[in-house]
Design an enzyme around this catalytic site. Sequence first.
Site, mmCIF file in Angstrom:
data_model
loop_
_atom_site.group_PDB
_atom_site.id
_atom_site.type_symbol
_atom_site.label_atom_id
_atom_site.label_comp_id
_atom_site.label_asym_id
_atom_site.label_seq_id
_atom_site.Cartn_x
_atom_site.Cartn_y
_atom_site.Cartn_z
ATOM 1 N N ARG A 200 0.859 -1.185 0.000
ATOM 2 C CA ARG A 200 0.000 0.000 0.000
ATOM 3 C C ARG A 200 0.894 1.233 0.000
ATOM 4 O O ARG A 200 1.901 1.284 0.735
ATOM 5 C CB ARG A 200 -0.886 0.027 1.253
ATOM 6 C CG ARG A 200 -2.027 -0.992 1.247
ATOM 7 C CD ARG A 200 -3.088 -0.682 0.195
ATOM 8 N NE ARG A 200 -4.184 -1.619 0.203
ATOM 9 C CZ ARG A 200 -4.259 -2.698 -0.598
ATOM 10 N NH1 ARG A 200 -3.320 -2.974 -1.465
ATOM 11 N NH2 ARG A 200 -5.320 -3.481 -0.544
ATOM 12 N N HIS A 248 -0.967 -0.340 -9.884
ATOM 13 C CA HIS A 248 -1.545 -1.285 -8.908
ATOM 14 C C HIS A 248 -1.953 -2.604 -9.591
ATOM 15 O O HIS A 248 -3.133 -3.009 -9.548
ATOM 16 C CB HIS A 248 -2.746 -0.650 -8.195
ATOM 17 C CG HIS A 248 -3.050 -1.304 -6.870
ATOM 18 N ND1 HIS A 248 -3.421 -0.623 -5.752
ATOM 19 C CD2 HIS A 248 -3.026 -2.610 -6.491
ATOM 20 C CE1 HIS A 248 -3.640 -1.451 -4.750
ATOM 21 N NE2 HIS A 248 -3.402 -2.672 -5.176
HETATM 22 C C1 GLV Z 1 -4.890 -5.503 -3.863
HETATM 23 O O1 GLV Z 1 -4.290 -4.520 -3.622
HETATM 24 C C2 GLV Z 1 -5.254 -6.463 -2.862
HETATM 25 O O2 GLV Z 1 -5.177 -6.119 -1.681
HETATM 26 O O3 GLV Z 1 -5.622 -7.584 -3.224
#
Ligand code: GLV
Length: 288
Positions: A200, A248
């Site tokens: 994160r 991401h």
């Molecule tokens: C993506 O960021 C997840 O937490 O699966």
Amino acid sequence: MQALAACLPDARVERWQQDSPAADYAVGWAVPPALFTHQPRLKAFFCAGAGVDDLLASRAVPPTLPIVRVEDAGMGEQMADYCSAAVLHWFTQGWRYAQQQARAQWRELPLQQRSDWPVGIFGLGVLGRAVAARLASLGFPVHGCTRSDLASGAQELGRFLQSSRVLVLLAPLTPLTRGLFDARRLAQLPRGAFLINVSRGALVAEDALLEALQSGQVAAAALDVFEQEPLGSDHPYWRHPAVRVTPHVAAYTVIEPAARQLALRIQALEAGASAESLPGRVSRQQGY
Ligand code: GLV
């Protein structure tokens, strides 16, 4: 949805809508808060992703509702691919040759020794262990930092950082990890260290990282996650020559293994197992 229905032939599996009948279980990722207010009978919520920080921050989620997250579900292999690609790119000097190529510069750089490239994995859950195993199999010295190492004090984290030429962040976002990698922590890495963040964005203080990149304390970074997503088009990371930005995508949940896993968990609950006993059960106290 079809994959889950195929694994649970006796269940009624359907896409949630505001007027859906009350269900026993719900499965989702980034679900609208209204789901929880319109589904008062849920026995458990299954999170289709690895991180539950948003879910735990949501006031809509009843505090006693058991939350269970998928474990691995194809993500470990992808995380291992992402992190080993970044490490090899730096280790083989690929990033510096790319910079030289941009200047049409023909210059041999020294051969690197794997023993000089210890990798520290911050967070040794299912995904952290998959990354550690892959990098170890590639011959890199790998060590890790767990929640209990973190709990045993700042010195432990300092020692871990000092011996991590590459730092891989793979820990959940919790009150303990939010903003943890600030100027002071980044300064504990060896000079010219490398950073991979696939957990994160908020684990890292962005200004501190930009400064560390500027000063050479951090040589380069591969970043898949950011405090604000999508990353703003004017964010300095986009155009920084030593930063690799990906949107991401380091690991997607793979539908089939996730569905098989969720079906097993639901069958266990229906057979009388307690939600506490399920693998992937989220602890609200620990925040993951
Ligand atoms: C993506 O960021 C997840 O937490 O699966």
